[in-house]
Motif scaffolding. Structure first.
Motif, PDB file in Angstrom:
ATOM      1  N   PRO A 189      90.974  84.816   0.003  1.00 64.69           N
ATOM      2  CA  PRO A 189      91.738  85.065   1.234  1.00 64.69           C
ATOM      3  C   PRO A 189      93.155  85.583   0.955  1.00 64.69           C
ATOM      4  N   SER A 190      93.683  85.258  -0.236  1.00 64.38           N
ATOM      5  CA  SER A 190      95.053  85.670  -0.568  1.00 64.38           C
ATOM      6  C   SER A 190      95.159  87.128  -0.965  1.00 64.38           C
ATOM      7  N   ALA A 191      94.032  87.792  -1.222  1.00 61.08           N
ATOM      8  CA  ALA A 191      94.076  89.197  -1.633  1.00 61.08           C
ATOM      9  C   ALA A 191      94.570  90.064  -0.488  1.00 61.08           C
ATOM     10  N   ASP A 192      95.677  90.754  -0.695  1.00 61.60           N
ATOM     11  CA  ASP A 192      96.315  91.541   0.377  1.00 61.60           C
ATOM     12  C   ASP A 192      96.913  92.803  -0.243  1.00 61.60           C
ATOM     13  N   PRO A 193      96.120  93.865  -0.365  1.00 61.13           N
ATOM     14  CA  PRO A 193      96.620  95.086  -1.016  1.00 61.13           C
ATOM     15  C   PRO A 193      97.885  95.651  -0.375  1.00 61.13           C
ATOM     16  N   ALA A 194      97.985  95.573   0.956  1.00 58.46           N
ATOM     17  CA  ALA A 194      99.162  96.122   1.629  1.00 58.46           C
ATOM     18  C   ALA A 194     100.416  95.326   1.262  1.00 58.46           C
ATOM     19  N   PRO A 222      80.199  81.025 -10.347  1.00 52.40           N
ATOM     20  CA  PRO A 222      79.673  80.488  -9.091  1.00 52.40           C
ATOM     21  C   PRO A 222      80.753  80.042  -8.106  1.00 52.40           C
ATOM     22  N   CYS A 223      81.892  79.608  -8.613  1.00 52.99           N
ATOM     23  CA  CYS A 223      82.965  79.129  -7.735  1.00 52.99           C
ATOM     24  C   CYS A 223      84.207  80.020  -7.810  1.00 52.99           C
ATOM     25  N   GLY A 224      84.032  81.263  -8.202  1.00 55.49           N
ATOM     26  CA  GLY A 224      85.161  82.176  -8.301  1.00 55.49           C
ATOM     27  C   GLY A 224      85.201  83.173  -7.171  1.00 55.49           C
ATOM     28  N   HIS A 225      86.181  84.082  -7.233  1.00 55.93           N
ATOM     29  CA  HIS A 225      86.375  85.118  -6.221  1.00 55.93           C
ATOM     30  C   HIS A 225      86.295  86.501  -6.866  1.00 55.93           C
ATOM     31  N   VAL A 226      85.718  87.437  -6.158  1.00 52.60           N
ATOM     32  CA  VAL A 226      85.704  88.823  -6.600  1.00 52.60           C
ATOM     33  C   VAL A 226      87.138  89.345  -6.634  1.00 52.60           C
ATOM     34  N   GLY A 227      87.551  89.915  -7.755  1.00 53.02           N
ATOM     35  CA  GLY A 227      88.908  90.430  -7.875  1.00 53.02           C
ATOM     36  C   GLY A 227      89.900  89.427  -8.414  1.00 53.02           C
ATOM     37  N   GLN A 228      89.438  88.233  -8.804  1.00 50.14           N
ATOM     38  CA  GLN A 228      90.356  87.250  -9.389  1.00 50.14           C
ATOM     39  C   GLN A 228      90.895  87.775 -10.722  1.00 50.14           C
ATOM     40  N   VAL A 255      93.479  82.948 -14.127  1.00 47.77           N
ATOM     41  CA  VAL A 255      94.937  83.004 -14.025  1.00 47.77           C
ATOM     42  C   VAL A 255      95.387  82.933 -12.568  1.00 47.77           C
ATOM     43  N   ALA A 256      94.728  83.692 -11.713  1.00 42.92           N
ATOM     44  CA  ALA A 256      95.103  83.728 -10.293  1.00 42.92           C
ATOM     45  C   ALA A 256      93.880  84.140  -9.481  1.00 42.92           C
ATOM     46  N   ALA A 257      93.829  83.689  -8.231  1.00 40.63           N
ATOM     47  CA  ALA A 257      92.691  84.008  -7.366  1.00 40.63           C
ATOM     48  C   ALA A 257      92.676  85.474  -6.959  1.00 40.63           C
ATOM     49  N   SER A 258      93.834  86.126  -7.055  1.00 43.24           N
ATOM     50  CA  SER A 258      93.927  87.546  -6.686  1.00 43.24           C
ATOM     51  C   SER A 258      95.113  88.162  -7.404  1.00 43.24           C
ATOM     52  N   LEU A 259      95.166  89.475  -7.433  1.00 40.23           N
ATOM     53  CA  LEU A 259      96.315  90.164  -8.014  1.00 40.23           C
ATOM     54  C   LEU A 259      97.556  89.926  -7.160  1.00 40.23           C
ATOM     55  N   ASP A 318     103.495  85.251  -7.721  1.00 39.29           N
ATOM     56  CA  ASP A 318     103.689  84.035  -8.513  1.00 39.29           C
ATOM     57  C   ASP A 318     103.281  82.788  -7.745  1.00 39.29           C
ATOM     58  N   ARG A 319     102.144  82.886  -7.079  1.00 42.76           N
ATOM     59  CA  ARG A 319     101.609  81.724  -6.382  1.00 42.76           C
ATOM     60  C   ARG A 319     100.871  80.828  -7.371  1.00 42.76           C
ATOM     61  N   PRO A 320     100.726  79.546  -7.053  1.00 46.45           N
ATOM     62  CA  PRO A 320     100.007  78.638  -7.970  1.00 46.45           C
ATOM     63  C   PRO A 320      98.636  79.191  -8.324  1.00 46.45           C
ATOM     64  N   GLY A 321      98.268  79.038  -9.577  1.00 48.57           N
ATOM     65  CA  GLY A 321      97.113  79.743 -10.111  1.00 48.57           C
ATOM     66  C   GLY A 321      95.767  79.107  -9.924  1.00 48.57           C
ATOM     67  N   GLY A 322      95.337  78.835  -8.749  1.00 49.28           N
ATOM     68  CA  GLY A 322      93.937  78.508  -8.493  1.00 49.28           C
ATOM     69  C   GLY A 322      93.455  77.247  -9.175  1.00 49.28           C
ATOM     70  N   ARG A 323      92.145  77.190  -9.384  1.00 50.23           N
ATOM     71  CA  ARG A 323      91.490  75.999  -9.882  1.00 50.23           C
ATOM     72  C   ARG A 323      91.149  76.141 -11.358  1.00 50.23           C
TER      73      ARG A 323
END
Length: 467
Positions: free
Chosen positions: A150-155, A286-292, A307-311, A317-322
């Motif tokens: 959900p955090s992936a936001d190209p714009a 299985p528990c990851g995100h496309v583009g992580q 490292v991070a759920a999204s670029l 510099d948001r907290p790096g996921g699970r």
């Protein structure tokens, strides 16, 4: 190992090797003045390994340039001969008597033998041309339900980077399309957004030496230029058979990243500054995100860290996921039986076992009976003297790699019981047995598969007496 030009330095000419032999003899002059000197080493067109006893500098002094000048000159003489002969490297063993009589056995490289080790003994034998270990053949498992975070936001990503890098020159859509064509995979939208802001070409920087550092600070890693993107598939992490065959690909059900060597969906776009690659992951666990965003350690052959759920998360510099799944409740695919690890073959045996390594063992030799029916066992490495009956290996019908000491190989060869399922093998040498006998055994194994032999030659000469 045939010289192409008789006017060139010859690998078979004693004069070619004389400076190297003198250095090796002289480095042991004080400790072996009345004895023959026996040594072994390797010289290649890219590197070399000579067992020289080097001088210890006096306290407070650095080593002198002349300490290495003679070595480099002597090695260069041999390397010129290798180049003229069309040989990449040669291993050697030498005996130099006190009266100067010298004997040199050369072992030329074979296309069916892996190089890169620093011993005079052969590396892994490639019994099947082009074969690679099973972990390097593994492709990603499909994860049908995987979606972008959900955090992936190209714009937002592009706006943020333009604020941080207002003077950067971005890639055109045509340049991005060309990069996609080179990779053979569409670039994810976040990665496109990044390169629309900065393509990071050297010619774009003019005299601005700090441009790359600013891009690094803006993104959170050392960026590759658009032209330097690459797919981090298995071939991008090469490893010799003797190490690669000991690995296993395991992806726990709660993993965010698949435990692969490489993937056609791992697009490497940067570095952490220490040699570890940053990549966009299009084939998550299985528990990851496309583009992580994942990191491939340069010290490991298998797997990657989240490292991070999204670029977008990485740049902001948001907290790096699970964390990555541990798989602690699953039996290991790689088992080590030795005096400090598992206490028996029975303790290692389970249907998921792929790699069995038997190390130093002080008790009675072990039987392989508990693992003869396992469906996935593909690698066996056994320390000399640990097997009660080496012929039990013939019952392991799924082996693709086998590493044994010369004595166990001799039993299999004499009985005609070498498993035909093998793709590669290693005559594992401990201590300093005679390299020619090891080479001879390696050639016996290569002959069973009709593979190119290791070529040997003997060169004799006289260095004159030690002074």
């Amino acid at each position: 190992m045939v010289d192409r030009d008789s006017s060139s330095p010859s690998v078979h000419d004693f004069a070619t090797w004389e400076p190297v032999l003198r250095l090796l003899r002289d480095s042991r002059a004080t400790e072996q003045a009345d004895q023959s000197v026996r040594v072994g080493g390797r010289i290649g067109r890219e590197s070399w390994n000579l067992p020289l006893k080097r001088r210890v500098p006096a306290p407070g002094q650095d080593g002198q340039v002349e300490d290495t000048r003679d070595e480099k000159a002597a090695v260069e003489r041999v390397r010129r001969a290798l180049a003229h002969a069309g040989v990449d490297e040669v291993r050697f063993t030498a005996k130099m008597s006190p009266d100067g009589a010298s004997w040199l056995r050369l072992c030329g490289a074979s296309p069916a033998v892996e190089s890169g080790t620093d011993t005079p003994h052969p590396g892994a034998l490639l019994l099947v041309e082009g074969a690679v270990p099973q972990p390097w053949r593994r492709l990603p498992d499909p994860v049908p339900g995987a979606v972008r975070a959900p955090s992936a936001d190209p714009a937002l990503l592009e706006r943020t980077l333009r604020e941080r890098l207002p003077d950067a020159i971005g890639a055109t859509e045509a340049e991005i399309a060309a990069a996609e064509a080179r990779q053979g995979v569409p670039l994810p939208e976040e990665l496109k957004a990044l390169y629309r802001v900065t393509r990071l070409r050297a010619e774009d920087r003019d005299d601005d030496d700090d441009a790359a550092e600013r891009a690094c600070m803006a993104v959170g890693g050392e960026l590759f230029a658009l032209e330097d993107l690459y797919v981090a598939n298995a071939s991008s992490r090469p490893s010799r058979w003797e190490f690669a065959a000991m690995e296993a690909v395991v992806t726990p059900p709660d993993a965010a990243v698949q435990g692969l060597v490489g993937s056609p969906g791992w697009i490497a776009f940067g570095d952490n500054g220490g040699g570890d690659r940053l990549a966009v992951d299009l084939t998550p666990g299985p528990c990851g995100h496309v583009g992580q965003i994942i990191m491939l350690s340069h010290e490991e052959n298998v797997g990657a860290a989240l490292v991070a759920a999204s670029l977008t998360d990485l740049v902001l510099d948001r907290p790096g996921g699970r964390r990555q799944g541990s798989g602690a409740d699953r039996p290991p695919a790689v088992a080590h039986v030795n005096s400090r690890r598992l206490p028996s073959i029975e303790a290692a045996a389970h249907p998921a076992l792929e790699v069995l390594s038997i190390g130093v063992w002080e008790a009675e030799p072990l039987s392989l009976a508990p693992v003869t029916e396992l469906p996935r066992l593909r690698t066996l490495a056994a320390y000399p003297g640990t097997l009660a009956d080496p012929l039990e290996i013939a019952e392991l019908g799924t082996l693709e790699f086998l590493a044994l000491g010369p004595e166990d190989w001799r039993v299999l060869l004499d009985a005609g019981a070498v498993p035909r399922s093998l793709s590669a093998a290693l005559v594992k040498v401990h201590g300093c047995p005679d390299p020619p006998s090891t080479v001879g055994m390696a050639n016996e194994l290569l002959a069973l598969w009709g593979r190119p032999q290791i070529i040997q030659a003997v060169v004799e000469g006289d260095l004159g007496p030690m002074t």
